[in-house]
Design an enzyme around this catalytic site. Structure first.
Site: not given
Ligand code: ING
Length: 308
Positions: A110, A127, A146, A172, A197
């Site tokens: 990523n 990432k 992921e 992210c 995202n």
């Molecule tokens: N997405 C989310 C992030 O860390 C996530 C995964 C969502 C973690 C909601 C915790 C709570 O923002 C990515 N792509 O890492």
């Protein structure tokens, strides 16, 4: 002479699974033009900007997974974006799914790249913190695979000289980990670019769904303040293939103040003048690492886990 970078966060709305890359790139070029018209010198796009956020699906057929990956960069799909940015003399960053042959095997990351105003890729980040899970978990309304589709970035964090300062990238989930910002600050970063995202619904803890926007800004603002850095957080937002992704793209000053914030869940440009010399307000005072930081007692920070 102050070192101001007029920076744009180019938030993007949903990318449907069947939206051709050419269509997505055309949207990105429109956002780039809009930012450049406001004098932006740097435009930051989201994580996995070219496609739908495919880790939400369990895809047993590897060919279906590979369809989301780029085998080279720039490539036919992104060449128009590189060309437009070069013509405008604007630097930009965006995230994409990268596949390459490395040490005799196929590696998938990523990835996010920073491209300078002449069209040269000057930073290539993979990432580090991959959230989610690696096996199909049918109990979830959508997956977060992921850990199945990517390898964790093996090179850690770095910053590069660009636009008169030092700029680093993260992606992210990285933004939730304090280590991300401290590592980047210690590398000399004065600005950090972070695409994301983020689904509003977090299946392992649905009681936190209403906190997603708060946790997003909390993470970005805390990282900026505790390290005296500009932080640019940029969402892929909106309802993408039935999954509600948060927006809240924000440009955060080294003081932790949000100086610009997106108001929609679609394609939206926000712009701010980021004076890199403002990092000193924090780094020469409250977070003067040389004067106040105590690495001699931080013996656990790189430990693998909590002591038992
Ligand atoms: N997405 C989310 C992030 O860390 C996530 C995964 C969502 C973690 C909601 C915790 C709570 O923002 C990515 N792509 O890492």
């Amino acid at each position: 002479m102050s070192r101001v970078i007029r920076t744009a966060a180019a938030q993007m709305g949903p990318n449907p699974r069947d939206m051709p890359r050419a269509t997505v790139v055309a949207r990105m070029i429109a956002l780039l033009d809009q930012a450049a018209a406001q004098g932006a010198e740097l435009v930051v796009f989201p994580e996995l900007a070219l496609t739908s956020f495919f880790p939400r699906w369990f895809l047993p057929d590897q060919a279906d997974v590979d369809a989301f990956f780029e085998t080279e960069m720039p490539n036919a799909a992104t060449a128009p974006l590189f060309a437009r940015a070069r013509a405008l003399g604007v630097a930009f960053s965006f995230g994409y799914a990268e596949v390459l042959q490395q040490d005799g095997r196929t590696c998938r990351y990523n990835t996010a790249i920073l491209v300078d105003g002449t069209g040269q890729i000057v930073d290539h980040y993979r990432k580090v913190h991959l959230p989610g899970h690696s096996e199909h978990e049918p109990w979830r309304p959508f997956q977060h695979l992921e850990k199945r589709y990517f390898e964790p970035g093996p090179f850690g964090f770095q910053s590069v000289k660009a636009l008169g300062g030092r700029i680093g990238q993260a992606i992210c989930n990285d933004r939730r980990w304090p280590e991300t910002y401290r590592e980047l600050a210690l590398s000399g970063a004065e600005m950090v670019l972070i695409g994301y995202n983020t689904p509003r619904h977090y299946p392992p803890a649905p009681e936190h769904d209403h906190l997603q926007d708060f946790h997003n800004h909390l993470s970005l603002q805390a990282g900026a303040y505790a390290n005296g850095m500009w932080v640019i957080g940029v969402a892929k937002a909106g309802v993408e293939e039935g999954c509600d992704l948060i927006g809240g793209s924000a440009i955060v000053a080294p003081t932790g103040e949000i100086v610009a914030q997106a108001a929609t869940l679609g394609d939206e440009v926000i712009v701010a003048d980021c004076d890199l010399d403002r990092c000193a307000e924090i780094r020469a005072n409250i977070f003067d690492f040389a004067k106040h930081r105590r690495p001699d007692v931080y013996t656990r920070l790189a430990a693998p886990g909590i002591a038992t």
